[in-house]
Design a protein around this motif. Structure first.
Motif, PDB file in Angstrom:
ATOM      1  N   GLN A  77       0.825  -1.204   0.000  1.00  0.00           N
ATOM      2  CA  GLN A  77       0.000   0.000   0.000  1.00  0.00           C
ATOM      3  C   GLN A  77       0.860   1.255   0.000  1.00  0.00           C
ATOM      4  OE1 GLN A  77      -2.453  -0.629   3.466  1.00  0.00           O
ATOM      5  NE2 GLN A  77      -4.020  -1.753   2.340  1.00  0.00           N
ATOM      6  N   MET A  78       1.969   1.220   0.725  1.00  0.00           N
ATOM      7  CA  MET A  78       2.878   2.363   0.745  1.00  0.00           C
ATOM      8  C   MET A  78       3.502   2.604  -0.628  1.00  0.00           C
ATOM      9  SD  MET A  78       4.306   4.878   2.233  1.00  0.00           S
ATOM     10  CE  MET A  78       4.075   4.709   4.003  1.00  0.00           C
ATOM     11  N   VAL A  79       3.895   1.533  -1.314  1.00  0.00           N
ATOM     12  CA  VAL A  79       4.460   1.687  -2.652  1.00  0.00           C
ATOM     13  C   VAL A  79       3.407   2.253  -3.606  1.00  0.00           C
ATOM     14  CG1 VAL A  79       5.345   0.451  -4.666  1.00  0.00           C
ATOM     15  CG2 VAL A  79       6.251  -0.070  -2.405  1.00  0.00           C
ATOM     16  N   VAL A  80       2.190   1.734  -3.542  1.00  0.00           N
ATOM     17  CA  VAL A  80       1.131   2.202  -4.425  1.00  0.00           C
ATOM     18  C   VAL A  80       0.852   3.690  -4.204  1.00  0.00           C
ATOM     19  CG1 VAL A  80      -1.351   2.018  -4.923  1.00  0.00           C
ATOM     20  CG2 VAL A  80       0.047  -0.040  -4.765  1.00  0.00           C
ATOM     21  N   SER A  81       0.744   4.102  -2.946  1.00  0.00           N
ATOM     22  CA  SER A  81       0.494   5.515  -2.671  1.00  0.00           C
ATOM     23  C   SER A  81       1.670   6.382  -3.120  1.00  0.00           C
ATOM     24  CB  SER A  81       0.221   5.728  -1.184  1.00  0.00           C
ATOM     25  OG  SER A  81       1.354   5.405  -0.398  1.00  0.00           O
ATOM     26  N   SER A  82       2.885   5.857  -3.031  1.00  0.00           N
ATOM     27  CA  SER A  82       4.072   6.594  -3.472  1.00  0.00           C
ATOM     28  C   SER A  82       4.099   6.718  -4.991  1.00  0.00           C
ATOM     29  CB  SER A  82       5.338   5.901  -2.975  1.00  0.00           C
ATOM     30  OG  SER A  82       5.346   5.811  -1.567  1.00  0.00           O
ATOM     31  N   VAL A  83       3.657   5.690  -5.682  1.00  0.00           N
ATOM     32  CA  VAL A  83       3.556   5.752  -7.143  1.00  0.00           C
ATOM     33  C   VAL A  83       2.590   6.864  -7.549  1.00  0.00           C
ATOM     34  CG1 VAL A  83       2.707   4.520  -9.187  1.00  0.00           C
ATOM     35  CG2 VAL A  83       4.175   3.342  -7.543  1.00  0.00           C
ATOM     36  N   LEU A  84       1.472   6.972  -6.852  1.00  0.00           N
ATOM     37  CA  LEU A  84       0.509   8.029  -7.132  1.00  0.00           C
ATOM     38  C   LEU A  84       1.103   9.405  -6.835  1.00  0.00           C
ATOM     39  CD1 LEU A  84      -2.735   6.395  -5.691  1.00  0.00           C
ATOM     40  CD2 LEU A  84      -2.203   6.790  -8.096  1.00  0.00           C
ATOM     41  N   LEU A  85       1.857   9.522  -5.755  1.00  0.00           N
ATOM     42  CA  LEU A  85       2.503  10.793  -5.429  1.00  0.00           C
ATOM     43  C   LEU A  85       3.506  11.198  -6.503  1.00  0.00           C
ATOM     44  CD1 LEU A  85       3.140  10.426  -1.578  1.00  0.00           C
ATOM     45  CD2 LEU A  85       1.585  12.027  -2.702  1.00  0.00           C
ATOM     46  N   ALA A  86       4.062  10.210  -7.182  1.00  0.00           N
ATOM     47  CA  ALA A  86       5.006  10.475  -8.270  1.00  0.00           C
ATOM     48  C   ALA A  86       4.290  10.750  -9.587  1.00  0.00           C
ATOM     49  CB  ALA A  86       5.965   9.290  -8.428  1.00  0.00           C
ATOM     50  N   ASP A  87       2.965  10.927  -9.537  1.00  0.00           N
ATOM     51  CA  ASP A  87       2.153  11.214 -10.725  1.00  0.00           C
ATOM     52  C   ASP A  87       2.170  10.069 -11.733  1.00  0.00           C
ATOM     53  OD1 ASP A  87       0.726  13.475 -10.347  1.00  0.00           O
ATOM     54  OD2 ASP A  87       2.016  14.811 -11.483  1.00  0.00           O
ATOM     55  N   CYS A  88       2.216   8.843 -11.233  1.00  0.00           N
ATOM     56  CA  CYS A  88       2.182   7.672 -12.102  1.00  0.00           C
ATOM     57  C   CYS A  88       0.965   6.819 -11.765  1.00  0.00           C
ATOM     58  CB  CYS A  88       3.459   6.850 -11.937  1.00  0.00           C
ATOM     59  SG  CYS A  88       4.959   7.706 -12.480  1.00  0.00           S
ATOM     60  N   PHE A  89       0.717   5.816 -12.606  1.00  0.00           N
ATOM     61  CA  PHE A  89      -0.423   4.933 -12.435  1.00  0.00           C
ATOM     62  C   PHE A  89       0.055   3.575 -11.932  1.00  0.00           C
ATOM     63  CE2 PHE A  89      -1.495   7.914 -15.782  1.00  0.00           C
ATOM     64  CZ  PHE A  89      -2.765   8.328 -15.424  1.00  0.00           C
ATOM     65  N   PRO A  90      -0.367   3.146 -10.746  1.00  0.00           N
ATOM     66  CA  PRO A  90       0.031   1.826 -10.255  1.00  0.00           C
ATOM     67  C   PRO A  90      -0.836   0.720 -10.827  1.00  0.00           C
ATOM     68  CG  PRO A  90      -1.287   2.945  -8.601  1.00  0.00           C
ATOM     69  CD  PRO A  90      -1.148   3.906  -9.754  1.00  0.00           C
ATOM     70  N   GLY A  91      -0.236  -0.404 -11.089  1.00  0.00           N
ATOM     71  CA  GLY A  91      -0.971  -1.578 -11.545  1.00  0.00           C
ATOM     72  C   GLY A  91      -0.319  -2.813 -10.960  1.00  0.00           C
ATOM     73  N   GLY A  92      -1.102  -3.885 -10.761  1.00  0.00           N
ATOM     74  CA  GLY A  92      -0.509  -5.086 -10.204  1.00  0.00           C
ATOM     75  C   GLY A  92      -1.543  -6.149  -9.983  1.00  0.00           C
ATOM     76  N   MET A  93      -1.144  -7.232  -9.379  1.00  0.00           N
ATOM     77  CA  MET A  93      -2.019  -8.375  -9.189  1.00  0.00           C
ATOM     78  C   MET A  93      -2.137  -8.775  -7.742  1.00  0.00           C
ATOM     79  SD  MET A  93      -0.844 -10.463 -12.415  1.00  0.00           S
ATOM     80  CE  MET A  93       0.341  -9.267 -12.963  1.00  0.00           C
ATOM     81  N   GLU A  94      -3.344  -9.086  -7.328  1.00  0.00           N
ATOM     82  CA  GLU A  94      -3.599  -9.503  -5.950  1.00  0.00           C
ATOM     83  C   GLU A  94      -4.469 -10.761  -5.963  1.00  0.00           C
ATOM     84  OE1 GLU A  94      -2.542  -7.840  -3.318  1.00  0.00           O
ATOM     85  OE2 GLU A  94      -1.914  -5.951  -4.184  1.00  0.00           O
ATOM     86  N   LEU A  95      -4.099 -11.738  -5.207  1.00  0.00           N
ATOM     87  CA  LEU A  95      -4.973 -12.890  -4.925  1.00  0.00           C
ATOM     88  C   LEU A  95      -5.668 -13.459  -6.157  1.00  0.00           C
ATOM     89  CD1 LEU A  95      -6.673 -11.464  -1.722  1.00  0.00           C
ATOM     90  CD2 LEU A  95      -4.761 -13.033  -1.848  1.00  0.00           C
ATOM     91  N   PHE A  96      -4.923 -13.960  -7.097  1.00  0.00           N
ATOM     92  CA  PHE A  96      -5.574 -14.530  -8.271  1.00  0.00           C
ATOM     93  C   PHE A  96      -5.152 -15.982  -8.463  1.00  0.00           C
ATOM     94  CE2 PHE A  96      -1.740 -12.418  -9.581  1.00  0.00           C
ATOM     95  CZ  PHE A  96      -1.110 -13.337 -10.375  1.00  0.00           C
ATOM     96  N   LYS A  97      -6.001 -16.732  -9.148  1.00  0.00           N
ATOM     97  CA  LYS A  97      -5.736 -18.145  -9.371  1.00  0.00           C
ATOM     98  C   LYS A  97      -4.568 -18.315 -10.325  1.00  0.00           C
ATOM     99  CE  LYS A  97     -10.478 -19.713  -8.628  1.00  0.00           C
ATOM    100  NZ  LYS A  97     -11.650 -20.371  -9.242  1.00  0.00           N
TER     101      LYS A  97
END
Length: 222
Positions: A77-97
């Motif tokens: 969550q900290m990395v994602v919020s930091s990516v947003l602060l850097a004016d970028c778009f975060p993307g990734g995968m959570e809990l998938f088969k």
């Protein structure tokens, strides 16, 4: 990725787009909504008006965030919020088969991203059919694509504190594949890496790492 690999989740694909006012074009000049910005004829501003074709639009970049999940929820969550602060778009995968279809989806997300960030803690993560963790598999794929990338690696002291705080040693440390994790951590450290000892260091190192890549690599963006 860790956990049950239940589904693939994009982190909202949202970014800090700024609060600049909308502009409209009138007679070759920009006009801010609700305010006439046309300079008077013969003024210095009028003589030096920059043609619209030369206005530079700031690019924004998509950042793929890779990590195990259950042991790194707060750090992720900290990395994602930091990516947003850097004016970028975060993307990734959570809990998938797991499965070939999901791996193809992972590859497409990495392909469509401009920057890859790995967060590596004390877990190796869920395994594919070959016995390799999906986290390491994502890292190898990003490397094979020569992607601009860097890694955030938690120090041993950081991991020990996490285990003490959560009261569950097995939640944040690897008990099934310790040798594979050890080898993976050694390999990751041979590339661009920031070792962090606190959650606050994750924020600063993420923003700095993104800034350095934007300045030094030819990113596509959008």
């Amino acid at each position: 990725m860790d956990g049950n690999y239940a589904k693939y989740q994009n982190f909202g694909q949202v970014g800090a787009m700024g609060d600049g006012a909308r502009t409209e074009v009138h007679g070759g000049f920009q006009q801010m909504q609700g305010q006439d910005q046309r300079p008077s004829e013969g003024t210095a501003a009028g003589n030096h008006q920059k043609p619209l074709g030369e206005i530079k639009v700031k690019k924004r970049y998509q950042v793929f965030v890779s990590s195990t999940y259950l042991d790194l929820v707060v750090e992720r969550q900290m990395v994602v919020s930091s990516v947003l602060l850097a004016d970028c778009f975060p993307g990734g995968m959570e809990l998938f088969k797991s499965g070939n279809e999901t791996w193809e989806t992972i590859q497409r997300w990495i392909d469509d991203s401009d920057i890859y960030i790995l967060i590596l803690g004390g877990r190796y993560g869920s395994l594919d059919e070959t016995g390799q963790s999906y986290t390491e598999k994502e890292f190898d794929y990003a490397r094979s694509k020569n992607m601009p990338m860097f890694s955030i690696v938690l120090t041993d002291d950081f991991i020990k504190r996490k285990a003490t705080e959560c009261g569950d040693y097995t939640r944040v440390t690897e008990t099934q594949e310790p040798k594979k994790l050890q080898d993976f951590r050694k390999r990751v450290k041979t590339h661009i890496v920031s070792q962090v000892n606190t959650i606050d260091e994750i924020k600063s190192e993420t923003i700095l790492g993104i800034k350095n890549l934007i300045e030094n690599r030819a990113l596509v963006g959008w």
